[in-house]
Design an enzyme around this catalytic site. Structure first.
Site, PDB file in Angstrom:
ATOM      1  N   LYS A   1     -10.136 -40.997  -2.413  1.00 63.78           N
ATOM      2  CA  LYS A   1     -10.346 -41.144  -0.958  1.00 63.78           C
ATOM      3  C   LYS A   1      -9.966 -42.543  -0.524  1.00 63.78           C
ATOM      4  CE  LYS A   1     -14.097 -44.014  -0.853  1.00 63.78           C
ATOM      5  NZ  LYS A   1     -14.051 -45.400  -0.471  1.00 63.78           N
TER       6      LYS A   1
ATOM      7  N   GLY B   1     -12.145 -49.072  -4.949  1.00 65.06           N
ATOM      8  CA  GLY B   1     -12.551 -48.691  -3.594  1.00 65.06           C
ATOM      9  C   GLY B   1     -12.009 -47.335  -3.201  1.00 65.06           C
ATOM     10  N   MET B   2     -11.638 -46.529  -4.221  1.00 65.98           N
ATOM     11  CA  MET B   2     -11.063 -45.201  -3.942  1.00 65.98           C
ATOM     12  C   MET B   2     -11.938 -44.065  -4.464  1.00 65.98           C
ATOM     13  SD  MET B   2      -7.108 -45.979  -4.687  1.00 65.98           S
ATOM     14  CE  MET B   2      -6.487 -44.775  -3.550  1.00 65.98           C
TER      15      MET B   2
ATOM     16  N   ASP C   1     -21.192 -41.384  -2.843  1.00 62.33           N
ATOM     17  CA  ASP C   1     -19.913 -40.811  -2.390  1.00 62.33           C
ATOM     18  C   ASP C   1     -19.655 -39.412  -2.943  1.00 62.33           C
ATOM     19  OD1 ASP C   1     -19.106 -42.909  -0.814  1.00 62.33           O
ATOM     20  OD2 ASP C   1     -17.843 -43.852  -2.340  1.00 62.33           O
TER      21      ASP C   1
END
Ligand code: ATP
Length: 289
Positions: free
Chosen positions: A11, A99-100, A137
C-alpha cells in the site's frame, strides 16, 4: 485443498494526517490508503509435521514468530484448533521497513490463505478482528483498494477506486524507524495539515489532477529534516513530469504519480540506473474484485 498461492499487495498513503495522541502513546490518524500492483507472493502448504516453517528469498527476514506470517498462522491455528503444520514460501518483492505495509500485507494474505486452505469460510469482518491483533494496518490489507483509515488505523471506510495512473516507487537506501518519526512529530508545531477531505472529493470526482495537488503526509516534515535526499527524489520525479509526489507512511519510500506513460517510463529509467535501482518500481493502483 492442500496448497494455495496468494499475492500480498503493498500500500501507499495518498494522504496521512495525525490528529491527536492518546495517553497510551498511540496516535489518532486520518489516512487515505491505496493498494498498488507491487506484491509479495506466498504459497501455503498443509503438512503433517507439526509447526510453521517459512522459506524466503530475503535472508535477513526472520522466519520464526517474529515474522508476521508466522504470527498470523499461529493465531489462526490456535483460534480454530487446527492440527498439523503449514509450510510457507515467501517471495518478497515489497521493500522492507519502507512505509508500504509489506509485513501487514503478508499477514493479511496468510489469514486469507488459511481461511481457504482449511475451508473455514470466515467473513472479512472476522478475519479483520484477528488481523488487528497482529498490526493496525492488517485490517486494511485484508480489505484492499482505496479506503479512509481512522482511529489508530482500524476504522475503515471503503472509497470508490482512485483514478488510474502510473505510480513510480523509489525506496532510498537509508532506513527510518516508524517509532522515531512519530516520537519526533510535534503536533503543536504543525501549522499545515494535509486536506484529507479534499483528497476524498478528488477520488469521488475521479479527478487525478486534484488528487495529485492534494497529496499530503504530515510525517514528511520529520523525515525530510533528517534526510534532505527525500526532497531531491521528489524534485527529480517532478522534473520528469510527475503530477504529484509524496513519502508513503513513515517512509522512506517516495512515490510519484503520472498520467503520461512515456514520462513515467523515462522517470523509471532514470531511477533504475541510479543508486536506488533495485528498489525502484513502475506500477499502478490495484483494486480488488
Ligand atoms: P508499515 O508501512 O506498516 O510501517 P513497513 O513497510 O514500515 O510497514 P515492514 O516491511 O512491514 O515495514 O517490516 C518492518 C519490520 O517487520 C522488518 O524490519 C522485519 O524484520 C519485520 N517483519 C516481520 N515479518 C515480516 C514480513 N513478512 N515481511 C517484512 N517484514 C517483516
Amino acid at each position: 485443498m492442500n496448497k494455495i498461492t496468494l499475492f500480498a499487495n503493498a500500500k501507499i498513503n495518498l494522504g496521512l494526517d495525525v490528529i491527536g495522541k492518546r495517553p497510551n502513546g498511540y496516535h489518532d490518524v486520518r489516512m487515505i490508503m491505496q493498494t498498488i500492483k507491487l506484491h509479495d507472493t506466498l504459497t501455503l502448504k498443509k503438512i503433517r509435521k507439526k509447526g510453521i516453517f517459512i522459506k524466503t528469498n530475503l535472508h535477513f527476514l526472520p522466519t520464526n514468530e517474529n515474522n508476521l506470517i508466522y504470527a498470523a498462522i499461529k493465531l489462526f491455528m490456535t483460534e480454530y484448533n487446527l492440527e498439523g503444520g503449514v509450510h510457507v514460501t515467501l517471495e518478497k518483492k515489497i521493500p522492507v521497513a519502507a512505509g508500504m505495509a509489506g509485513g501487514s500485507a503478508d499477514a493479511a494474505a496468510a489469514l486469507q490463505g488459511m481461511n481457504q486452505l482449511y475451508e473455514t469460510n470466515l467473513s472479512l469482518k472476522r478475519l479483520q478482528e484477528m488481523g488487528v491483533k497482529l498490526g493496525a494496518d492488517v485490517p486494511y490489507c485484508l480489505l484492499g483498494g482505496t479506503a479512509l483509515s481512522e482511529g489508530i488505523g482500524e476504522i475503515l471506510t471503503p472509497l470508490p477506486p482512485a483514478p488510474a495512473c502510473y505510480c513510480l516507487i523509489v525506496k532510498p537506501k537509508f532506513a527510518i524507524s516508524t517509532k522515531y518519526v512519530y516520537e519526533n512529530l510535534n503536533l503543536s508545531e504543525i501549522t499545515k495539515h494535509p486536506d484529507i477531505d479534499r483528497l476524498i472529493t478528488s477520488i469521488e470526482q475521479e479527478d487525478l489532477t486534484m488528487l495529485c495537488s492534494s497529496l499530503g503526509n504530515v510525517l514528511e516534515s520529520v523525515s525530510v529534516k533528517e534526510h534532505p535526499e527525500l526532497t531531491v527524489i521528489k524534485e527529480e520525479m517532478l522534473s520528469f513530469g510527475a503530477l504529484g509526489t509524496l513519502m508513503s507512511g513513515s517512509g522512506p519510500t517516495v512515490f510519484g504519480l503520472f498520467s503520461d506513460q512515456s514520462k513515467a517510463n523515462a522517470a523509471f529509467m532514470h531511477f533504475k540506473v541510479g543508486p536506488y535501482g533495485k528498489q525502484s518500481f513502475l506500477t499502478g493502483f490495484f483494486q480488488p474484485d
